[in-house]
Design a protein around this motif. Structure first.
Motif, PDB file in Angstrom:
ATOM      1  N   ASP A  37      42.493  25.891 -45.172  1.00 52.11           N
ATOM      2  CA  ASP A  37      42.461  26.161 -43.378  1.00 52.11           C
ATOM      3  C   ASP A  37      40.915  26.755 -43.431  1.00 52.11           C
ATOM      4  N   LEU A  38      40.677  27.374 -44.116  1.00 52.10           N
ATOM      5  CA  LEU A  38      38.954  27.956 -43.985  1.00 52.10           C
ATOM      6  C   LEU A  38      38.010  26.695 -44.165  1.00 52.10           C
ATOM      7  N   LYS A  39      38.361  25.712 -45.070  1.00 53.34           N
ATOM      8  CA  LYS A  39      37.396  24.543 -45.167  1.00 53.34           C
ATOM      9  C   LYS A  39      37.571  23.603 -43.771  1.00 53.34           C
ATOM     10  N   THR A  40      38.914  23.766 -43.470  1.00 51.38           N
ATOM     11  CA  THR A  40      38.867  22.934 -42.190  1.00 51.38           C
ATOM     12  C   THR A  40      38.217  23.726 -40.820  1.00 51.38           C
ATOM     13  N   ALA A  41      38.440  25.118 -40.791  1.00 53.55           N
ATOM     14  CA  ALA A  41      37.772  25.771 -39.605  1.00 53.55           C
ATOM     15  C   ALA A  41      36.255  25.612 -39.790  1.00 53.55           C
ATOM     16  N   TYR A  42      35.550  25.537 -40.971  1.00 47.74           N
ATOM     17  CA  TYR A  42      34.298  25.378 -41.014  1.00 47.74           C
ATOM     18  C   TYR A  42      33.740  24.194 -41.383  1.00 47.74           C
ATOM     19  N   LYS A  43      34.537  23.412 -41.128  1.00 46.76           N
ATOM     20  CA  LYS A  43      34.113  21.942 -41.472  1.00 46.76           C
ATOM     21  C   LYS A  43      33.246  21.709 -42.668  1.00 46.76           C
ATOM     22  N   LEU A  44      34.226  22.079 -44.032  1.00 44.67           N
ATOM     23  CA  LEU A  44      33.499  22.119 -45.368  1.00 44.67           C
ATOM     24  C   LEU A  44      34.348  20.898 -45.853  1.00 44.67           C
ATOM     25  N   SER A  45      34.375  19.915 -45.789  1.00 43.56           N
ATOM     26  CA  SER A  45      35.111  18.949 -46.344  1.00 43.56           C
ATOM     27  C   SER A  45      34.520  18.321 -47.617  1.00 43.56           C
ATOM     28  N   ASN A  46      33.192  18.001 -47.654  1.00 47.34           N
ATOM     29  CA  ASN A  46      32.418  17.210 -48.813  1.00 47.34           C
ATOM     30  C   ASN A  46      31.228  18.297 -49.266  1.00 47.34           C
ATOM     31  N   LEU A  47      32.004  19.330 -50.299  1.00 47.37           N
ATOM     32  CA  LEU A  47      31.230  20.371 -50.866  1.00 47.37           C
ATOM     33  C   LEU A  47      31.152  20.083 -52.452  1.00 47.37           C
ATOM     34  N   THR A  48      30.015  20.138 -52.973  1.00 42.95           N
ATOM     35  CA  THR A  48      30.130  20.266 -54.445  1.00 42.95           C
ATOM     36  C   THR A  48      30.430  21.572 -55.042  1.00 42.95           C
ATOM     37  N   GLU A  49      30.308  21.596 -56.209  1.00 41.17           N
ATOM     38  CA  GLU A  49      30.864  22.941 -57.000  1.00 41.17           C
ATOM     39  C   GLU A  49      30.006  23.811 -56.804  1.00 41.17           C
ATOM     40  N   ASP A  50      28.741  23.711 -56.704  1.00 42.25           N
ATOM     41  CA  ASP A  50      27.773  24.790 -56.923  1.00 42.25           C
ATOM     42  C   ASP A  50      27.261  25.318 -55.503  1.00 42.25           C
ATOM     43  N   VAL A  51      27.968  25.042 -54.446  1.00 41.27           N
ATOM     44  CA  VAL A  51      27.698  25.743 -53.322  1.00 41.27           C
ATOM     45  C   VAL A  51      28.408  27.121 -53.089  1.00 41.27           C
ATOM     46  N   ASP A  52      27.459  28.001 -52.689  1.00 41.47           N
ATOM     47  CA  ASP A  52      27.967  29.420 -52.233  1.00 41.47           C
ATOM     48  C   ASP A  52      28.667  29.349 -50.983  1.00 41.47           C
ATOM     49  N   LEU A  53      29.978  29.034 -51.032  1.00 38.41           N
ATOM     50  CA  LEU A  53      30.868  29.070 -49.725  1.00 38.41           C
ATOM     51  C   LEU A  53      30.492  30.184 -48.675  1.00 38.41           C
ATOM     52  N   LEU A  54      30.535  31.339 -49.306  1.00 35.27           N
ATOM     53  CA  LEU A  54      30.085  32.391 -48.262  1.00 35.27           C
ATOM     54  C   LEU A  54      28.912  32.304 -47.458  1.00 35.27           C
ATOM     55  N   ASP A  55      27.831  31.722 -48.050  1.00 40.52           N
ATOM     56  CA  ASP A  55      26.409  31.828 -47.686  1.00 40.52           C
ATOM     57  C   ASP A  55      26.675  30.707 -46.666  1.00 40.52           C
ATOM     58  N   LEU A  56      27.236  29.383 -46.848  1.00 40.93           N
ATOM     59  CA  LEU A  56      27.422  28.380 -46.091  1.00 40.93           C
ATOM     60  C   LEU A  56      28.225  28.933 -44.730  1.00 40.93           C
ATOM     61  N   ILE A  57      29.293  29.382 -44.992  1.00 43.03           N
ATOM     62  CA  ILE A  57      29.947  29.812 -43.657  1.00 43.03           C
ATOM     63  C   ILE A  57      29.192  30.792 -42.992  1.00 43.03           C
ATOM     64  N   VAL A  58      28.535  31.788 -43.543  1.00 39.84           N
ATOM     65  CA  VAL A  58      27.791  32.761 -42.657  1.00 39.84           C
ATOM     66  C   VAL A  58      26.634  32.021 -41.906  1.00 39.84           C
ATOM     67  N   SER A  59      25.884  30.883 -42.608  1.00 34.22           N
ATOM     68  CA  SER A  59      24.864  30.231 -41.985  1.00 34.22           C
ATOM     69  C   SER A  59      25.454  29.587 -40.867  1.00 34.22           C
ATOM     70  N   ARG A  60      26.596  28.947 -41.023  1.00 37.49           N
ATOM     71  CA  ARG A  60      27.137  28.034 -39.920  1.00 37.49           C
ATOM     72  C   ARG A  60      27.651  29.020 -38.652  1.00 37.49           C
ATOM     73  N   MET A  61      28.010  30.114 -38.987  1.00 39.82           N
ATOM     74  CA  MET A  61      28.657  31.034 -37.884  1.00 39.82           C
ATOM     75  C   MET A  61      27.382  31.416 -37.162  1.00 39.82           C
ATOM     76  N   VAL A  62      26.322  31.664 -37.789  1.00 39.26           N
ATOM     77  CA  VAL A  62      25.131  32.255 -36.978  1.00 39.26           C
ATOM     78  C   VAL A  62      24.126  31.396 -36.347  1.00 39.26           C
ATOM     79  N   THR A  63      24.266  29.964 -36.571  1.00 39.66           N
ATOM     80  CA  THR A  63      23.455  28.823 -36.339  1.00 39.66           C
ATOM     81  C   THR A  63      24.274  28.206 -35.185  1.00 39.66           C
ATOM     82  N   LYS A  64      25.570  28.369 -34.688  1.00 40.65           N
ATOM     83  CA  LYS A  64      26.402  27.595 -34.044  1.00 40.65           C
ATOM     84  C   LYS A  64      25.537  27.390 -32.625  1.00 40.65           C
ATOM     85  N   ASN A  65      24.804  28.035 -32.271  1.00 39.62           N
ATOM     86  CA  ASN A  65      24.094  27.998 -30.721  1.00 39.62           C
ATOM     87  C   ASN A  65      23.043  26.964 -31.075  1.00 39.62           C
TER      88      ASN A  65
END
Length: 177
Positions: free
Chosen positions: A145-173
């Motif tokens: 559900d988290l990956k769907t909500a934040y459109k995170l379908s094609n991730l590599t293993e070395d991605v920091d998921l929290l950083d990516l989510i927060v970055s997407r939240m604050v740049t949505k505008n």
């Protein structure tokens, strides 16, 4: 021993503290939602299944109190603004329905506490459920559900998921996902 809430100081100019409580097996979700929607309770009730870490909520809450202080809120209340800030969409009703509680029996309750005004205990005592340690939040996260909500379908293993989510939240505008 009753679990302690997570507390976090938000932007210094707002003089606001974020308090978060985590609950499971909640029996009165409908009443909680109604009290929030009707403005009887000043809090945000969030689906913990879409929260990876408490930092994610702290960022959304900080943006909400700053927007309230600068009178740039998109929603009517700072609590709705938290839900809006958690979402990638600019659609308010979609944000509120995706991150706010409707059904289910687990919830994360957030309060914005200002000096001399803390009614958390009164509200928390009316929640008919089991309070959990905030450190157990990861147990409630639904990664699909988290990956769907934040459109995170094609991730590599070395991605920091929290950083990516927060970055997407604050740049949505600025960015369309």
């Amino acid at each position: 021993m009753t679990p302690e809430p997570y507390t976090c100081d938000l932007d210094q100019d707002t003089e606001t503290i974020l308090k978060m409580y985590l609950f499971e097996n909640v029996l009165n979700v409908k009443d909680i939602r109604n009290n929030i929607v009707q403005g009887k309770w000043n809090c945000a009730a969030i689906k913990p299944s879409l929260i990876l870490d408490k930092f994610q909520v702290a960022v959304a809450a900080n943006r909400a109190v700053v927007a309230e202080k600068t009178q740039t809120m998109v929603t009517r209340t700072p609590y709705a603004e938290i839900l809006y800030n958690l979402s990638l969409t600019k659609n308010i009703s979609q944000s509120l329905s995706k991150f706010g509680i409707e059904k289910g029996n687990n919830l994360l309750v957030c309060f914005l506490v200002k000096p001399g005004k803390d009614d958390c205990e009164e509200i928390v005592n009316q929640i008919d459920g089991d309070m959990c340690q905030i450190s157990d939040l990861h147990k409630f996260t639904d990664m699909e559900d988290l990956k769907t909500a934040y459109k995170l379908s094609n991730l590599t293993e070395d991605v920091d998921l929290l950083d990516l989510i927060v970055s997407r939240m604050v740049t949505k505008n600025f960015v369309s996902y």
